[in-house]
Design a protein around this motif. Structure first.
Motif, short mmCIF file in Angstrom:
data_model
loop_
_atom_site.label_atom_id
_atom_site.label_comp_id
_atom_site.label_asym_id
_atom_site.label_seq_id
_atom_site.Cartn_x
_atom_site.Cartn_y
_atom_site.Cartn_z
N UNK A 295 0.83 -1.21 0.00
CA UNK A 295 0.00 0.00 0.00
C UNK A 295 0.86 1.25 0.00
N UNK A 296 1.94 1.25 0.78
CA UNK A 296 2.83 2.42 0.81
C UNK A 296 3.53 2.58 -0.53
N UNK A 297 3.94 1.46 -1.14
CA UNK A 297 4.58 1.54 -2.46
C UNK A 297 3.63 2.15 -3.48
N UNK A 301 3.91 5.55 -5.64
CA UNK A 301 3.94 5.43 -7.11
C UNK A 301 2.81 6.25 -7.76
N UNK A 302 1.59 6.07 -7.27
CA UNK A 302 0.47 6.80 -7.87
C UNK A 302 0.63 8.30 -7.62
N UNK A 303 1.21 8.65 -6.46
CA UNK A 303 1.50 10.05 -6.20
C UNK A 303 2.43 10.64 -7.24
N UNK A 304 3.47 9.89 -7.62
CA UNK A 304 4.40 10.32 -8.66
C UNK A 304 3.65 10.47 -9.99
N UNK A 305 2.87 9.45 -10.32
CA UNK A 305 2.17 9.42 -11.60
C UNK A 305 1.25 10.63 -11.78
N UNK A 306 0.45 10.91 -10.77
CA UNK A 306 -0.53 11.99 -10.88
C UNK A 306 0.13 13.35 -10.70
N UNK A 307 1.20 13.43 -9.90
CA UNK A 307 1.92 14.69 -9.76
C UNK A 307 2.54 15.11 -11.09
N UNK A 308 3.18 14.15 -11.78
CA UNK A 308 3.76 14.46 -13.08
C UNK A 308 2.67 14.84 -14.08
N UNK A 309 1.59 14.04 -14.12
CA UNK A 309 0.52 14.32 -15.06
C UNK A 309 -0.25 15.58 -14.75
N UNK A 422 -3.50 3.96 -2.74
CA UNK A 422 -2.83 4.48 -3.94
C UNK A 422 -3.56 5.68 -4.49
N UNK A 423 -4.89 5.59 -4.54
CA UNK A 423 -5.67 6.74 -4.99
C UNK A 423 -5.50 7.93 -4.04
N UNK A 424 -5.32 7.62 -2.75
CA UNK A 424 -5.03 8.70 -1.80
C UNK A 424 -3.70 9.36 -2.14
N UNK A 425 -2.74 8.56 -2.61
CA UNK A 425 -1.46 9.12 -3.04
C UNK A 425 -1.63 10.05 -4.21
#
Length: 494
Positions: A295-297, A301-309, A422-425
């Motif tokens: 969950x932390x991973x 990861x999703x935080x990176x994905x959505x931050x970049x996008x 992940x969605x929270x990230x």
């Protein structure tokens, strides 16, 4: 179709077969059956009786064709739910500058759209562990779709900012429920590893398409009408899910395609167990360390994905003098994400998923350094697309690994928590980035993203090696508590 008799072996392949009389478990793999003539349920039978009940006849050619067709239909329904999730995440970046302009807010305040979405995601992730045992798969995923189109209806009205961000919270609950259920269900379908990659490629398709519309609406007076399109996409999602799964439980939907699950716990809907079973299931999921590590991973990861996008468009406009059409860079990123999830399946199988993920993360870091250090609008746009390409396969790889390290009886609940966090990230890290950018400037985006990517490599190294899945986290037997000795089974080559 050829049928070859296969002698007993320690681990025979479990293949498509006629559905058992009744599916009554909550885990992927073998069948759960019970009779209607007063015999005791297979869940309480001896190991020999349970093994004998699994020896069902192979399907006929007509039945096999019907199963294959239904598999494709069910898989499409799950994919469409992910398309809607991608559409949602891909819309925010191009609309962000216009939201700031309309409401007159700074980077920190506009980032509240992600904070409210984070609250919704976490609420949905926790609610999923109580809703699925009580209502079953079909109803839970439909409830998620309903939450989503209600959220879009609120956002489309361009209400005052507090009400506008409330729509993101409601939307987040729906996305978390659908994400959990879709991932859990696809993990039980035939050839699940490949299907998982295509499931998340569907997310990329939605995120690829939405910036094309959002960029246009961001330049129009009625910018919020973009959410009317989102409302229609989400409403169609609810209709498809209701028509395909018909509010049935997980086991009933699998039985319709000749797939069955391990019988190591009661079914997902058990009237006798009530709230105690739900609390027990929740407790087991929350005490499993593998669940929290994954969950932390996924959170990072999703935080990176959505931050970049989400923030790259603003970064390019301010740091590279990009124009209003810079929103298409977000399309390039999510296009790369989609291609990576489909195009790198062969590489995942060739070098192994664990090694592949580390390589992809390292390449993404190198490309992000290019975006940071090379002051070229075109060069940065191309690099961002390749960042998406190498980030893309990481989520489905993580979901596949979850299926190999988490006990089957806890898999759906665990994936719900992992996907929800992940969605929270996807909300937490863009908000943190916005808050930092408000103080240090948007140029701080790139060092933040690089640090987050490096952190994902460290987390991935800590993920335990693959192991034989067990019936409960406390099982010491390598085959799990209550393992069923496999009976002789016919192999069906479809």
């Amino acid at each position: 179709m050829a049928i070859n008799e296969k002698s007993p072996s320690p681990a025979p392949a479990i293949v498509e077969s006629e559905p058992a009389t009744r599916c009554g478990s909550n885990t992927p793999g073998l069948a759960a059956t019970s009779s209607n003539n007063g015999e005791k349920p297979i869940a309480h039978a001896s190991l020999e009786e349970r093994a004998g009940a699994l020896a069902v006849p192979p399907p006929s050619g007509t039945t096999s064709s019907r199963y294959r067709w239904l598999v494709h239909v069910q898989f499409f329904a799950c994919c469409w739910a992910m398309v809607v999730a991608g559409w949602n995440d891909g819309s925010t970046g191009p609309l962000l500058p216009r939201i700031q302009e309309v409401y007159g807010v700074n980077y920190t305040i506009v980032s509240l759209v992600w904070v409210f979405a984070c609250v919704g995601f976490l609420t949905g992730a926790i609610a999923n562990m109580f809703l699925e045992p009580r209502f079953g798969f079909g109803k839970t995923i439909f409830i998620g779709a309903c939450f989503q189109f209600v959220g879009y209806a609120i956002e489309s009205a361009a209400l005052p900012f507090p009400a506008f961000v409330l729509g993101y919270a409601i939307n987040g609950v729906g996305m978390a429920l659908q994400d959990a259920q879709a991932n859990g269900y696809v993990s039980n379908l035939p050839n699940s590893s490949t299907k998982m990659s295509f499931l998340h490629a569907a997310y990329g398709l939605g995120a690829l398409a939405s910036p094309l519309a959002a960029t246009q609406f961001a330049q129009l007076p009625h910018w919020s009408f973009h959410f009317l399109i989102s409302f229609g996409v989400a409403l169609l999602d609810a209709i498809i899910l209701a028509a395909v799964f018909r509010f049935k439980t997980h086991d009933e939907c699998l039985a319709a395609i000749g797939q069955v699950r391990h019988l190591d716990e009661p079914s997902e809907k058990n009237d006798d167990s009530g709230s105690e079973t739900e609390k027990s299931h929740f407790r087991k999921v929350m005490t499993l360390k593998e669940t929290h590590l994954m969950a932390v991973f996924i959170l990072v990861y999703v935080g990176v994905e959505v931050t970049v996008g989400g923030w790259t468009v603003t970064y390019v406009i301010n740091e590279r003098n990009g124009g209003p059409s810079s929103g298409y860079i977000s399309t390039g990123f999510f296009g790369g994400l989609t291609l990576g999830r489909m195009g790198l399946i062969w590489a995942n199988n060739k070098i192994g998923e664990r090694k592949a993920l580390v390589i992809y993360a390292a390449l993404a870091i190198g490309l992000e350094l290019v975006v940071w250090l090379v002051h070229s609008l075109v060069g940065d746009a191309i690099a961002v697309s390749f960042v998406g390409f190498f980030l893309g396969p990481m989520y489905p790889i993580a979901m596949n690994v979850c299926g190999r390290i988490i006990p089957p009886s806890l898999l759906t609940g665990s994936i719900g928590w992992i996907a929800g966090l992940g969605q929270a990230g996807s909300a937490l890290f863009p908000f943190i980035t916005g808050a930092i950018s408000n103080k240090a400037g948007i140029e701080s985006l790139q060092p933040i993203v690089v640090a987050m990517m490096a952190f994902t490599i460290g987390l991935w190294i800590c993920v335990p090696r693959d192991k034989v899945r067990t019936a409960s986290p406390s099982s010491s037997s390598p085959e799990g508590a209550g393992a069923i000795p496999p009976p002789p089974r016919p192999v069906v080559n479809v």
